[in-house]
Write a protein that holds these residues in place. Sequence first.
Motif, mmCIF file in Angstrom:
data_model
loop_
_atom_site.group_PDB
_atom_site.id
_atom_site.type_symbol
_atom_site.label_atom_id
_atom_site.label_comp_id
_atom_site.label_asym_id
_atom_site.label_seq_id
_atom_site.Cartn_x
_atom_site.Cartn_y
_atom_site.Cartn_z
ATOM 1 N N PRO A 173 6.564 8.740 7.212
ATOM 2 C CA PRO A 173 7.230 7.587 6.590
ATOM 3 C C PRO A 173 6.463 6.293 6.788
ATOM 4 C CG PRO A 173 8.410 8.321 8.559
ATOM 5 C CD PRO A 173 7.401 9.368 8.248
ATOM 6 N N PHE A 174 5.701 6.186 7.868
ATOM 7 C CA PHE A 174 4.874 5.007 8.112
ATOM 8 C C PHE A 174 3.424 5.455 8.311
ATOM 9 C CE2 PHE A 174 8.864 3.265 10.394
ATOM 10 C CZ PHE A 174 9.433 2.921 9.180
ATOM 11 N N PRO A 175 2.728 5.876 7.243
ATOM 12 C CA PRO A 175 1.344 6.324 7.412
ATOM 13 C C PRO A 175 0.427 5.185 7.824
ATOM 14 C CG PRO A 175 1.912 6.186 5.089
ATOM 15 C CD PRO A 175 3.186 5.992 5.845
ATOM 16 N N THR A 180 -0.279 1.228 11.748
ATOM 17 C CA THR A 180 0.918 1.641 11.022
ATOM 18 C C THR A 180 2.096 0.770 11.423
ATOM 19 O OG1 THR A 180 2.347 3.518 10.496
ATOM 20 C CG2 THR A 180 1.577 3.349 12.761
ATOM 21 N N PHE A 181 3.130 0.772 10.589
ATOM 22 C CA PHE A 181 4.347 0.023 10.865
ATOM 23 C C PHE A 181 5.076 0.571 12.087
ATOM 24 C CE2 PHE A 181 5.045 -1.431 6.278
ATOM 25 C CZ PHE A 181 4.900 -2.763 6.589
ATOM 26 N N THR A 182 5.737 -0.313 12.819
ATOM 27 C CA THR A 182 6.845 0.076 13.677
ATOM 28 C C THR A 182 8.110 -0.060 12.829
ATOM 29 O OG1 THR A 182 7.241 -2.170 14.459
ATOM 30 C CG2 THR A 182 5.690 -0.811 15.732
ATOM 31 N N PHE A 183 9.237 0.411 13.352
ATOM 32 C CA PHE A 183 10.494 0.261 12.614
ATOM 33 C C PHE A 183 10.793 -1.218 12.367
ATOM 34 C CE2 PHE A 183 15.088 -0.463 12.597
ATOM 35 C CZ PHE A 183 15.456 0.325 11.518
ATOM 36 N N ALA A 184 10.551 -2.060 13.383
ATOM 37 C CA ALA A 184 10.819 -3.492 13.235
ATOM 38 C C ALA A 184 9.929 -4.105 12.167
ATOM 39 C CB ALA A 184 10.617 -4.208 14.568
ATOM 40 N N LEU A 243 3.451 -3.681 14.385
ATOM 41 C CA LEU A 243 2.496 -2.635 14.043
ATOM 42 C C LEU A 243 2.118 -1.891 15.318
ATOM 43 C CD1 LEU A 243 -0.013 -4.534 11.670
ATOM 44 C CD2 LEU A 243 1.870 -3.026 10.979
ATOM 45 N N ARG A 244 1.573 -0.693 15.153
ATOM 46 C CA ARG A 244 1.041 0.022 16.309
ATOM 47 C C ARG A 244 -0.272 0.698 15.915
ATOM 48 N NH1 ARG A 244 2.421 5.511 15.944
ATOM 49 N NH2 ARG A 244 4.045 5.960 14.419
ATOM 50 N N ARG A 245 -1.170 0.763 16.868
ATOM 51 C CA ARG A 245 -2.473 1.368 16.623
ATOM 52 C C ARG A 245 -2.387 2.873 16.812
ATOM 53 N NH1 ARG A 245 -7.533 -1.258 17.946
ATOM 54 N NH2 ARG A 245 -6.344 -2.592 19.363
ATOM 55 N N ALA A 291 0.835 -1.203 0.000
ATOM 56 C CA ALA A 291 0.000 0.000 0.000
ATOM 57 C C ALA A 291 0.866 1.248 0.000
ATOM 58 C CB ALA A 291 -0.924 -0.002 1.217
ATOM 59 N N LEU A 292 1.942 1.228 0.775
ATOM 60 C CA LEU A 292 2.815 2.389 0.856
ATOM 61 C C LEU A 292 3.631 2.565 -0.419
ATOM 62 C CD1 LEU A 292 4.103 2.098 4.532
ATOM 63 C CD2 LEU A 292 2.025 3.165 3.656
#
Length: 302
Positions: free
Chosen positions: A40-42, A81-85, A73-75, A29-30
Amino acid sequence: MTVNEDAAAAFGILSDPTRIAILRAFARALEGGDVDSSDPFPALPFSEVYDRVDVDSTSQLSYHLEQLDGTYLRRTDDGWTFTFAGESVVRLVLSGAYGGDVAFDPVPVDTPCPICGAGQLCVAVEDRLLFRECEDCGRRMGGLPVTPAQVRDRDADAVLASVTTRMLTRYWRFREDACPDCGGAVTIDLQESAASVDTLEWTAVGRCLQCRRSIHGPPSIWLVTHPASIAFHWDRGIDVRSFGFAALTERVTACDWNTTRVAPEEFRVTYRLEDARLRLTVDETLAVSSIARVRTAPSRDR
């Protein structure tokens, strides 16, 4: 939790293929520009994730998102959205690093063996590592990682060029005290080489203190991307960053690039182009203490 328990828990989350599919859906999607955001992580709304992933129900998707929450991921108020990991892991998945074979036929390289000085080297890939092999002495050198993505849509010359570029980048990152794999602090130690060739009397070994990644090679190749070396060669019409494996090895075995010990804890790395010389004085960690350009008669100071 201990470090081992934390790692086991994190990898355990990825054991379900639906969760891998969710992460892939976020990445696509990104990359596809489907999300208009400067972040960077919408975030992707729950409904959009549901449309992109093959799951039986919204409750099943909710369950897997909850498992990924906090680690990959994080809410947010706008969705997930993505976390860095999470972003880092999915890039490896998309590259094929965790699956698939590396199809690469052995390629002869018209360069003498740096160990015995004879014969012709052959470049081959085994278990996703690229090696240089000598048919005369049977020695195998290298062991540089090669991914399925690296050989995809490339001919043999392009693959070898990409491997060289990654190798030089790794040397540079180690010199800057940042492991190219994990970013951890590193050590570099200049040691006597096992090679019988005079120009390979010394080798530099780098080790990451965190992930234990190690690399080694002649000091002249470690330092060829040093600003002084780049400028020295560039002034003479040569871009050393574009050198392939054969060109790098040829300059070492031909004595154009060499390393000599000038004091108990001091070494001189020399780059020769016709009657011009670049001399870098370094310590056992390859830290450069002085730089000098000199001119000599072509037959002297090789």
